[in-house]
Design a protein around this motif. Structure first.
Motif, short mmCIF file in Angstrom:
data_model
loop_
_atom_site.label_atom_id
_atom_site.label_comp_id
_atom_site.label_asym_id
_atom_site.label_seq_id
_atom_site.Cartn_x
_atom_site.Cartn_y
_atom_site.Cartn_z
N VAL A 219 0.85 -1.18 -0.11
CA VAL A 219 -0.16 0.16 0.13
C VAL A 219 0.82 1.25 -0.07
N TRP A 220 0.56 2.03 -1.08
CA TRP A 220 1.36 3.38 -0.84
C TRP A 220 0.75 4.25 0.03
N ARG A 221 1.66 5.12 0.96
CA ARG A 221 1.14 5.95 2.04
C ARG A 221 1.89 7.49 1.73
N ASP A 222 1.07 8.45 2.40
CA ASP A 222 1.53 9.72 1.95
C ASP A 222 2.47 10.26 3.24
N ASN A 223 2.94 11.52 3.16
CA ASN A 223 3.85 11.95 3.98
C ASN A 223 3.54 11.76 5.49
N LYS A 224 2.15 11.77 5.67
CA LYS A 224 1.83 11.65 7.09
C LYS A 224 1.52 10.08 7.36
N GLY A 225 1.80 9.23 6.31
CA GLY A 225 1.58 7.69 6.86
C GLY A 225 0.54 6.88 6.53
N MET A 226 -0.44 7.90 5.86
CA MET A 226 -1.83 7.66 5.56
C MET A 226 -2.04 6.94 4.08
N GLY A 227 -2.66 5.72 4.17
CA GLY A 227 -2.99 5.22 3.04
C GLY A 227 -4.12 5.95 2.28
N TRP A 228 -4.28 5.63 0.96
CA TRP A 228 -5.35 6.43 0.26
C TRP A 228 -6.05 5.25 -0.56
N VAL A 229 -7.46 4.95 -0.69
CA VAL A 229 -7.93 4.02 -1.55
C VAL A 229 -7.79 4.52 -3.19
N ASN A 230 -8.38 3.72 -3.91
CA ASN A 230 -7.86 3.87 -5.28
C ASN A 230 -9.11 4.25 -5.78
N PRO A 231 -9.21 5.42 -6.60
CA PRO A 231 -10.54 6.28 -7.17
C PRO A 231 -10.94 5.44 -8.28
N TYR A 232 -10.23 4.57 -8.83
CA TYR A 232 -10.54 3.76 -10.04
C TYR A 232 -11.36 2.46 -9.37
N ASN A 233 -11.32 2.06 -8.39
CA ASN A 233 -11.79 0.87 -7.74
C ASN A 233 -13.20 1.12 -7.42
N LYS A 234 -14.40 0.39 -8.01
CA LYS A 234 -15.79 0.56 -7.85
C LYS A 234 -16.22 -0.12 -6.37
N ASN A 235 -15.50 -0.76 -5.94
CA ASN A 235 -15.71 -1.21 -4.66
C ASN A 235 -15.66 0.03 -3.64
N VAL A 236 -14.55 0.81 -3.79
CA VAL A 236 -14.51 1.92 -3.09
C VAL A 236 -15.69 2.94 -3.10
N TRP A 237 -16.16 2.86 -4.50
CA TRP A 237 -17.21 3.74 -4.75
C TRP A 237 -18.43 3.27 -3.85
N ASP A 238 -18.71 2.02 -3.94
CA ASP A 238 -19.91 1.51 -3.34
C ASP A 238 -19.74 1.47 -1.65
N TYR A 239 -18.66 1.53 -1.41
CA TYR A 239 -18.26 1.55 0.20
C TYR A 239 -18.99 2.87 0.84
N ASN A 240 -18.25 3.99 -0.01
CA ASN A 240 -18.52 5.32 0.31
C ASN A 240 -20.20 5.65 0.05
N ILE A 241 -20.50 5.26 -0.96
CA ILE A 241 -21.94 5.63 -1.67
C ILE A 241 -22.93 5.07 -0.38
N ALA A 242 -22.56 3.71 0.03
CA ALA A 242 -23.35 2.73 1.01
C ALA A 242 -23.64 3.82 2.26
N ILE A 243 -22.48 4.34 2.60
CA ILE A 243 -22.41 5.38 3.80
C ILE A 243 -23.37 6.82 3.59
N ALA A 244 -23.25 6.94 2.52
CA ALA A 244 -24.05 8.20 2.02
C ALA A 244 -25.58 8.05 1.97
N LYS A 245 -25.95 6.75 1.58
CA LYS A 245 -27.23 6.15 1.77
C LYS A 245 -27.79 6.17 3.01
N GLU A 246 -27.05 5.66 3.89
CA GLU A 246 -27.25 5.33 5.38
C GLU A 246 -27.64 6.73 6.11
N ALA A 247 -26.59 7.83 5.54
CA ALA A 247 -26.71 9.00 6.22
C ALA A 247 -28.07 9.82 5.76
#
Length: 584
Positions: A219-247
């Motif tokens: 996993v690539w990490r930024d200067n603060k040691g934080m990983g980032w999820v891949n914006p090309y990955n549809k699973n990541v889309w569904d993960y965040n959109i599920a949160i939006a629906k629940e909200a």
């Protein structure tokens, strides 16, 4: 159609009249009825009581029938909804979120003046009450509340399977978010759910294959040691959109996607990492596709969609920072476009300031001027609702302290440009009540600014119709495609690549013009012009052509006559012959 009620006492009288009306002519004329057009046989038969009389249904029976029909319809809709949910549960798997209820409360648009609030602030009663008191006493009317925060953690305990599995529920500070949202709405506070999307250090630990990957592996990490999820990955889309629906199901009126981008310092990132699934797709297309998908997925959930974007993307053209944010690819897909125009986030030299942070009003004015201009040529862009700075950027050389005066200066600078919505950022939620007016004072202030602008005939950029026309003509004279695109009205949307290419193909140059007459239209102005366009040293003089000027997207824009456009793009005959010879 209404039916006239007929009571039992009137039926016999009515039937007798019908009998007389039928049989007297029959007896007199011998079993036939004559008309001017001929004679037809008439056969009598017994008249039954009530025949031919339209009766109204008993009111109580009608009410019961309607109620039964409504129950049957409701039952049918619920059965259809149940079948859809079962299909969605199979299709979405551990990303599944229930559909919204069949009946939802109204969600009218609100001119939000809000503050950012962390989940910890909501969960800490004393701090949250202080924030509520400040909102109640001032022009503020909205809260942007963390739902999924910068650490990938939920601020309440989600019931979504994948969120439970990922560990995102640990340390949730808000016990009952639905209750909080209901309370805020009762107080007239507009509720915005902040969902941090692609900066998520938690999810890569659970699903490392969903993360941006190091070239050497892992996993690539930024200067603060934080990983980032891949914006090309549809699973990541569904993960965040599920949160939006629940909200949305919890009652939030708006979903605000933050970190809807790739990591900054793209030159370093692209050198060190790669993005599975990229397949040659530009970064800004990936972000555009995510927002398009989110818009489709959330359309039943009765929420507005907002996106937080870097302020500089309103000033730069294209995805120059390679973070996946291009104004024209985001603005049409959201209801609210929220540029983070914190003065501290602009480098030395921006807008002519050595230290933009030391010029809160000036920096905000320049930044929003650019944002308004970028919206100008689009058909239905998102409303500009900027993030403003309420913190002191002590890490910047030459910074100034940000107190109530500096915060107020930013709000007023936005108001002068017709932007009467804003969001205030302070990461620790330490705000300064003196920066805000009372609701009554704010309304008077806004109406005065608007009235002064309208009386002068100004648009939000401070231009009269004639001034906007002059700005357009001067940009045409210079062949400045950026400014020409702002002011030229075409009646359709186009991107800057197309417009720049078209301007580059002009063979003519506007060398002079003269406004010779002015008149009013029902919704705009019209100006009669003489102008000269020079092509290959030859002057083409055109007299008395009308240029119409209308307000679009808050600014005056010019609809030039066809002759003007055609002359600019005129291809001389000699050139056409040369092209034909080449083709032959």
């Amino acid at each position: 159609m209404k039916y006239v009620p007929v009571g039992k006492g009137h039926k016999a009288i009515l039937i007798s009249i019908l009998v007389i009306a039928i049989f007297i002519p029959f007896c007199l004329q011998g079993c036939s009825l004559s008309t001017e057009t001929g004679t037809e046989d008439f056969q009598s038969e017994d008249v039954k009581e009530g025949e031919g009389v339209v009766q109204e249904e008993d009111p109580e029976e009608e009410r019961l029938r309607v109620e039964e029909e409504e129950r049957e319809l409701q039952k049918k809709l619920e059965e259809e909804r149940k079948l859809r949910e079962e299909a969605l549960r199979v299709d979405l798997g551990h990303f599944f979120v229930p559909l919204p209820p069949l009946e939802q409360e109204d969600n009218p648009p609100v001119k939000a003046k809000g503050i950012y609030v962390t989940g910890n602030s909501v969960g800490l009663t004393s701090r949250f009450e202080r924030l509520l008191d400040m909102v109640a006493a001032t022009e503020l009317n909205a809260m942007v509340i963390d739902v999924k925060n910068d650490h990938g953690l939920m601020t309440y305990r989600s019931e979504i399977d994948i969120l439970i599995q990922s560990g995102a529920n640990k340390s949730a500070p808000v016990k009952d978010m639905q209750e909080v949202v209901a309370m805020l709405k009762e107080k007239g506070i507009y509720t915005i759910a902040r969902v941090v999307v692609f900066r998520d250090p938690l999810l890569p630990e659970f699903k490392p294959e969903w993360a941006i990957q190091k070239n050497q592996g892992g996993v690539w990490r930024d200067n603060k040691g934080m990983g980032w999820v891949n914006p090309y990955n549809k699973n990541v889309w569904d993960y965040n959109i599920a949160i939006a629906k629940e909200a949305a199901l919890m009652g939030f009126q708006e979903i605000q996607f933050d970190y809807v981008r790739f990591p900054e310092n793209a030159h370093r990132v692209d050198r060190e990492a790669y993005y599975p699934g990229e397949d040659g797709k530009p970064k800004d297309k990936a972000i555009q596709d995510f927002l398009t998908y989110a818009q489709k997925q959330l359309e039943e959930y009765n929420v507005y969609i907002a996106a937080d974007v870097f302020g500089v993307i309103a000033t730069s053209w294209g995805d120059t920072d390679k973070i996946g944010q291009t104004w024209e690819k985001i603005a049409p897909l959201v209801d609210y476009n929220c540029p983070m125009i914190y003065p501290s986030h602009y480098g030395s030299g921006y807008f002519g300031f050595d230290v933009p942070d030391a010029h809160p009003a000036g920096t905000v004015t320049h930044a929003l001027n650019d944002a308004i201009k970028r919206n100008a040529h689009m058909e239905n862009p998102g409303i500009i609702r900027p993030w403003l700075q309420s913190f002191t950027a002590s890490w910047i050389r030459g910074n100034i302290p940000y107190g109530p005066q500096e915060v107020r200066a930013q709000i007023d600078a936005a108001l002068e440009l017709g932007i009467d919505e804003y969001l205030i950022w302070n990461a620790g939620n330490r705000y300064q009540p003196d920066a805000f007016l009372s609701p009554e004072e704010a309304l008077i202030n806004e109406e005065k600014i608007k009235s002064d602008r309208e009386q002068k005939g100004h648009d939000v950029l401070g231009h009269t119709a004639e001034k906007a026309l002059e700005e357009y003509l001067e940009s045409v004279r210079r062949k400045d495609w950026r400014e020409a695109m702002v002011y030229q009205s075409t009646g359709f949307s186009y991107d800057h690549h197309q417009f720049r290419e078209w301007v580059g193909q002009w063979t003519g140059r506007l060398t002079s013009y003269d406004i010779i007459a002015r008149d009013n239209l029902s919704e705009g102005k019209v100006f009669s012009l003489d102008f000269t366009i020079t092509i290959d040293g030859n002057e083409l003089i055109t007299k008395g052509k009308n240029f119409e000027v209308y307000k679009e997207n808050m600014i005056w824009r010019v609809k030039p006559p066809t002759e003007f456009i055609e002359t600019l793009a005129f291809i001389p005959e000699a050139t056409m012959e040369e092209e034909q010879d080449t083709n032959n």
